[in-house]
Enzyme design. Structure first.
Site, short mmCIF file in Angstrom:
data_model
loop_
_atom_site.label_atom_id
_atom_site.label_comp_id
_atom_site.label_asym_id
_atom_site.label_seq_id
_atom_site.Cartn_x
_atom_site.Cartn_y
_atom_site.Cartn_z
N TYR A 5 -23.21 116.43 79.23
CA TYR A 5 -23.85 117.75 79.12
C TYR A 5 -22.83 118.88 79.24
N GLU A 45 -33.68 112.31 83.18
CA GLU A 45 -32.97 111.10 82.73
C GLU A 45 -32.52 110.26 83.93
N TYR A 93 -39.98 101.79 73.01
CA TYR A 93 -38.96 101.29 72.07
C TYR A 93 -37.69 100.94 72.82
N TYR A 116 -35.93 100.95 67.97
CA TYR A 116 -36.97 100.10 67.36
C TYR A 116 -38.06 99.86 68.39
N GLY A 125 -47.38 101.71 56.77
CA GLY A 125 -46.08 101.06 56.55
C GLY A 125 -45.55 100.43 57.82
N GLY A 173 -44.89 101.75 60.45
CA GLY A 173 -45.51 102.38 61.62
C GLY A 173 -46.50 101.45 62.32
N THR A 229 -45.72 98.88 64.01
CA THR A 229 -45.12 98.14 65.13
C THR A 229 -45.73 98.47 66.49
N VAL A 253 -43.03 109.23 66.26
CA VAL A 253 -42.31 109.64 65.05
C VAL A 253 -41.06 108.76 64.99
N PHE A 254 -40.86 108.08 63.86
CA PHE A 254 -39.69 107.20 63.74
C PHE A 254 -38.46 107.96 63.29
N GLY A 255 -38.19 109.09 63.90
CA GLY A 255 -37.01 109.89 63.59
C GLY A 255 -36.99 111.03 64.57
C1 LIG Z 1 -38.94 105.83 68.60
C2 LIG Z 1 -38.59 105.15 67.29
C3 LIG Z 1 -39.13 103.91 67.00
C4 LIG Z 1 -38.81 103.28 65.80
N1 LIG Z 1 -39.34 102.05 65.53
C5 LIG Z 1 -39.04 101.43 64.37
C6 LIG Z 1 -39.58 100.14 64.07
O1 LIG Z 1 -40.35 99.58 64.85
N2 LIG Z 1 -39.23 99.55 62.90
C7 LIG Z 1 -38.38 100.17 62.01
O2 LIG Z 1 -38.09 99.57 60.96
N3 LIG Z 1 -37.87 101.40 62.27
C8 LIG Z 1 -38.15 102.02 63.43
N4 LIG Z 1 -37.60 103.25 63.69
C9 LIG Z 1 -36.65 103.84 62.73
C10 LIG Z 1 -35.23 103.30 63.03
O3 LIG Z 1 -34.79 103.78 64.27
C11 LIG Z 1 -34.20 103.76 61.99
O4 LIG Z 1 -34.29 105.15 61.84
C12 LIG Z 1 -34.39 103.06 60.64
O5 LIG Z 1 -34.23 101.66 60.80
C13 LIG Z 1 -33.35 103.57 59.63
O6 LIG Z 1 -32.07 103.39 60.19
P1 LIG Z 1 -30.84 103.03 59.25
O7 LIG Z 1 -29.61 103.03 60.07
O8 LIG Z 1 -31.12 101.83 58.45
O9 LIG Z 1 -30.83 104.25 58.24
P2 LIG Z 1 -29.85 105.52 58.35
O10 LIG Z 1 -28.46 105.12 57.98
O11 LIG Z 1 -30.07 106.17 59.66
O12 LIG Z 1 -30.46 106.42 57.18
C14 LIG Z 1 -31.73 107.03 57.34
C15 LIG Z 1 -32.04 107.85 56.10
O13 LIG Z 1 -31.05 108.86 55.94
C16 LIG Z 1 -30.52 108.80 54.65
N5 LIG Z 1 -29.09 109.15 54.66
C17 LIG Z 1 -28.11 108.57 55.40
N6 LIG Z 1 -26.92 109.12 55.11
C18 LIG Z 1 -27.15 110.05 54.16
C19 LIG Z 1 -26.33 110.93 53.43
N7 LIG Z 1 -25.02 110.96 53.63
N8 LIG Z 1 -26.91 111.75 52.51
C20 LIG Z 1 -28.25 111.71 52.31
N9 LIG Z 1 -29.08 110.90 52.96
C21 LIG Z 1 -28.54 110.07 53.88
C22 LIG Z 1 -30.67 107.35 54.21
O14 LIG Z 1 -30.71 107.22 52.81
C23 LIG Z 1 -32.01 107.00 54.82
O15 LIG Z 1 -33.06 107.39 53.99
C24 LIG Z 1 -37.92 103.91 64.89
C25 LIG Z 1 -37.38 105.16 65.21
C26 LIG Z 1 -37.70 105.77 66.39
C27 LIG Z 1 -37.11 107.11 66.70
C1 HEM Z 2 -29.57 120.77 76.84
C2 HEM Z 2 -28.94 119.90 76.08
C3 HEM Z 2 -29.57 119.06 75.01
C4 HEM Z 2 -30.68 119.28 74.23
C5 HEM Z 2 -31.61 120.48 74.24
C6 HEM Z 2 -30.84 118.14 73.37
C7 HEM Z 2 -31.86 118.00 72.44
C8 HEM Z 2 -32.09 116.87 71.69
C9 HEM Z 2 -33.22 116.66 70.81
C10 HEM Z 2 -34.33 117.67 70.57
C11 HEM Z 2 -33.10 115.44 70.27
C12 HEM Z 2 -34.07 114.78 69.28
C13 HEM Z 2 -35.10 114.03 70.10
C14 HEM Z 2 -36.14 113.36 69.23
O1 HEM Z 2 -37.08 114.03 68.81
O2 HEM Z 2 -36.00 112.18 68.98
C15 HEM Z 2 -31.89 114.86 70.80
C16 HEM Z 2 -31.41 113.61 70.44
C17 HEM Z 2 -30.14 113.20 70.75
N1 HEM Z 2 -29.28 113.77 71.66
FE1 HEM Z 2 -29.58 115.47 72.70
N2 HEM Z 2 -29.83 117.25 73.61
C18 HEM Z 2 -29.03 117.77 74.60
C19 HEM Z 2 -27.93 117.17 75.16
C20 HEM Z 2 -27.34 116.04 74.69
C21 HEM Z 2 -26.11 115.46 75.18
C22 HEM Z 2 -25.31 115.97 76.38
C23 HEM Z 2 -25.83 114.39 74.41
C24 HEM Z 2 -24.63 113.47 74.49
C25 HEM Z 2 -23.44 113.85 74.08
C26 HEM Z 2 -26.90 114.26 73.43
C27 HEM Z 2 -27.00 113.28 72.47
C28 HEM Z 2 -28.12 113.05 71.68
C29 HEM Z 2 -28.22 111.97 70.73
C30 HEM Z 2 -27.13 110.93 70.44
C31 HEM Z 2 -29.51 112.05 70.15
C32 HEM Z 2 -30.10 111.15 69.06
C33 HEM Z 2 -29.40 111.58 67.83
C34 HEM Z 2 -29.99 111.12 66.56
O3 HEM Z 2 -30.94 110.34 66.52
O4 HEM Z 2 -29.43 111.60 65.55
N3 HEM Z 2 -27.79 115.28 73.63
N4 HEM Z 2 -31.29 115.73 71.67
#
Ligand SMILES: Cc1cc2nc3c(=O)[nH]c(=O)nc-3n(C[C@H](O)[C@H](O)[C@H](O)COP(=O)(O)OP(=O)(O)OC[C@H]3O[C@@H](n4cnc5c(N)ncnc54)[C@H](O)[C@@H]3O)c2cc1C
Ligand code: HEM
Length: 404
Positions: free
Chosen positions: A98, A140, A192, A210, A277, A279, A281, A396-398
């Site tokens: 942080y 946390e 997850y 996942y 789809g 979703g 899981t 939300v899976f993102g």
């Molecule tokens: C809480 C949670 C639960 C989840 N549960 C599941 C589950 O049960 N099963 C499941 O299958 N998934 C689940 N997911 C989704 C999973 O975490 C991944 O996001 C998913 O598998 C895609 O990851 P990936 O690394 O294959 O794709 P990524 O490499 O992360 O790519 C994701 C998307 O971004 C696009 N992208 C990447 N790079 C670029 C670029 N340079 N330019 C343009 N577009 C780009 C890709 O084309 C793709 O469409 C969950 C996510 C969350 C947050």
């Molecule tokens: C006050 C400080 C911070 C705020 C407000 C913040 C906010 C967020 C939010 C909103 C998300 C997306 C959550 C979701 O909807 O899934 C996220 C994800 C994440 N955060 Fe933070 N964050 C903070 C600090 C940090 C720190 C200190 C780290 C470590 C260096 C960090 C690393 C990450 C990573 C790795 C993800 C997931 C990234 C991804 O999926 O692309 N964050 N954070």
């Protein structure tokens, strides 16, 4: 609480920060990764490329500043904090990180807003950042304690893949047990795990979440992964492709403990599960859980998929329906005319889900999971029918959340 002097400065500068929020966070990531390339291993490379993560971070900082200065409602803020803390905990984020994020975020505000950032403005936003950071660090820390992750301990534990099940052309389930033979932590359907994999021959780590898709208390954990295919300019998914192509029974994966603020089964009373789809899981975990704990529960499962062949784990539904006599199943398949599932009494409809036809048991707890536009559509209809927002949980899976 924000000091009175900072509150006035934050209120005055909020519109400028809001307007440049995404530029600030994009600039922040560039600076931070240059100074700390090791952090690239914990951030999602795809989200950086598509701008989803900068948008989520910017939105949360601005929302918090609004909250501190009297805007927004506390309940939605509570949900946002909880969601971020669970996601961070699953990634093993540390308090020290942080300081790094704070330093580069505030420097980026200065770079983007230029002379407007006087010492007073910088101090006020520093206060906002640290109030938010302290809230998250405390949450946390609690989550780490609850998960048994000690101080300075790592969240990562090795799990052995004991079985890979090809569910459909694009979906594989992995069954896992702790590599050290130790006990399996318990979890709630809807939670997850983060999975960390080494890509490019070990030069780069990527982490994804996942949902646990099996029954809590089982002898193994299960995750069910959809392969993300390349489309147009968007490349194939990095981690899902790796899992599909490179991981087989006997391999080891690094997993976090279970985290996630969503409870897909709710407390009691009727349950409505709506999924689309991959979703499905959390819903599959919920159904398997109820099949051993609350067999009399009234449950409605609504699932939408492209076709019967794309509907992963549909073959499990007849057994689940037998164990759950009050389960009703409604399936919508886009590409095929209604196709029955052997041995299952289900209503199968061709086409996209018609939310107005989703049955709504009185007082039901509702859980949604699927593409965000799908969830907005279903939620809008449920709200129209008078369901209160706090009865609708969703995954939300993102990055990001549903907004009003
Ligand atoms: C809480 C949670 C639960 C989840 N549960 C599941 C589950 O049960 N099963 C499941 O299958 N998934 C689940 N997911 C989704 C999973 O975490 C991944 O996001 C998913 O598998 C895609 O990851 P990936 O690394 O294959 O794709 P990524 O490499 O992360 O790519 C994701 C998307 O971004 C696009 N992208 C990447 N790079 C670029 C670029 N340079 N330019 C343009 N577009 C780009 C890709 O084309 C793709 O469409 C969950 C996510 C969350 C947050
Ligand atoms: C006050 C400080 C911070 C705020 C407000 C913040 C906010 C967020 C939010 C909103 C998300 C997306 C959550 C979701 O909807 O899934 C996220 C994800 C994440 N955060 Fe933070 N964050 C903070 C600090 C940090 C720190 C200190 C780290 C470590 C260096 C960090 C690393 C990450 C990573 C790795 C993800 C997931 C990234 C991804 O999926 O692309 N964050 N954070």
């Amino acid at each position: 609480m924000l000091s009175q002097s900072s509150a006035a400065v934050v209120t005055a500068t909020l519109p400028a920060v809001q307007a440049h929020g995404e530029t600030i966070t994009s600039r922040f990531y560039q600076r931070m990764f240059k100074a700390h390339p090791e952090l690239l291993n914990i951030f999602n490379k795809g989200h950086q490329a598509t701008g989803e993560q900068p948008a989520a971070l910017a939105a949360s900082v601005v929302a918090y500043a609004e909250h501190l200065t009297g805007g927004g409602d506390d309940r939605s803020w509570e949900l946002i904090l909880s969601r971020i803390a669970h996601k961070h905990a699953s990634l093993g984020i540390t308090a020290t990180q942080y300081t790094i994020v704070g330093r580069h975020l505030l420097a980026a505000v200065g770079e983007v807003l230029g002379e407007a950032v006087t010492a007073e403005v910088a101090a006020a936003w520093d206060e906002v950042y640290w109030l938010l950071a302290c809230e998250l660090i405390a949450r946390e820390a609690r989550l780490y304690t609850q998960a048994g992750v000690g101080e300075a301990g790592s969240v990562w534990r090795d799990w052995q893949v004991v079985e890979c099940i090809q569910e459909t052309a694009d979906v594989v389930s992995f069954r896992l047990v702790p590599a050290d033979g130790g006990p399996l932590p318990t979890f709630t359907p809807g939670q997850y795990v983060s999975v960390a994999v080494d890509l490019d021959g070990g030069r780069r780590q990527q982490i994804r979440q996942y949902s646990l898709s099996g029954r809590p208390g089982s002898t193994h954990w299960q995750i069910t992964v959809k392969r993300v295919r390349a489309t147009g300019d968007a490349p194939e998914g990095a981690v899902s492709t790796f899992l599909h192509e490179q991981v087989t029974a006997g391999d080891t994966l690094r997993l976090s403990p279970p985290f996630g603020e969503v409870n897909a089964v709710g407390d009691e009373g009727p349950l409505l599960l709506v999924s689309a789809g991959i979703g499905l899981t959390p819903a599959m975990s919920a159904l398997h859980h109820l099949a051993t704990t609350e067999t009399g529960r009234e449950v409605v499962l609504v699932h939408a998929d492209r076709s019967a062949a794309d509907h992963a784990r549909r073959h499990e539904l007849p057994d689940l329906a037998e164990q759950l006599p009050n389960l009703s199943v409604l399936l919508w398949y886009e590409e095929a005319a209604g196709e029955a599932v052997d041995g299952l009494k289900a209503e199968v409809t061709a086409g996209r889900v018609d939310p107005s036809r989703i049955p709504l048991p009185a007082g039901a707890h509702i859980h949604l999971c699927g593409p965000v536009p799908f969830m907005y559509q279903v939620r809008a209809e449920l709200l129209r029918r008078g369901v209160s927002k706090d009865r609708i949980g969703y995954d939300v899976f993102g990055p990001g959340m549903l907004h009003d």
